[in-house]
Design an enzyme around this catalytic site. Structure first.
Site, PDB file in Angstrom:
ATOM      1  N   ASP A   8       0.860  -1.184   0.000  1.00 27.91           N
ATOM      2  CA  ASP A   8       0.000   0.000   0.000  1.00 27.91           C
ATOM      3  C   ASP A   8       0.894   1.231   0.000  1.00 27.91           C
ATOM      4  OD1 ASP A   8      -2.057   1.836   0.275  1.00 27.91           O
ATOM      5  OD2 ASP A   8      -2.985   0.824   1.978  1.00 27.91           O
ATOM      6  N   TYR A   9       0.681   2.100  -0.960  1.00 28.36           N
ATOM      7  CA  TYR A   9       1.456   3.343  -1.067  1.00 28.36           C
ATOM      8  C   TYR A   9       0.762   4.438  -0.283  1.00 28.36           C
ATOM      9  CZ  TYR A   9       4.027   1.172  -4.880  1.00 28.36           C
ATOM     10  OH  TYR A   9       4.808   0.344  -5.632  1.00 28.36           O
TER      11      TYR A   9
END
Length: 104
Positions: A8-9
């Site tokens: 997850d960025y």
């Protein structure tokens, strides 16, 4: 290695210094934004998916954990900078799986 990860960025602004993205700051951001709950739910979904579709699936063998990439703190010359990694424990994932199976 045949392992699956959740990535997850995040673009959170934690500061302007490299230390602003150290492990303590990343942990604080994870807690402040309740990303822990998010990754537990993501982990449960991936676990259930792999259990159903991957022949011979084993959580410790196939699940590599979750990676939260705080992109503002990632520095190419510093390995692992801006990266929060965790691997939820198998027993809790199994317990959650049973809990949701019983109510679904």
């Amino acid at each position: 290695d045949g392992r699956y990860f959740i990535v997850d960025y995040k673009t959170n602004q934690l500061g302007h210094e490299p230390d602003s993205y150290g492990s303590a700051a990343l942990l604080a951001a994870m807690r402040a934004h309740n990303y822990g709950l998010q990754y537990w739910l993501y982990t449960l979904v991936v676990h259930r998916y792999l259990k159903r579709w991957l022949k011979g699936y084993s959580y410790p063998e196939h699940f590599g954990g979750v990676l939260y990439l705080f992109v503002r703190g990632m520095v190419p010359r510093v390995a692992g900078s801006g990266v929060f990694h965790a691997c939820p424990d198998e027993q809790t994932v199994q317990d959650l799986d049973r809990c949701f199976r019983e109510t679904a």
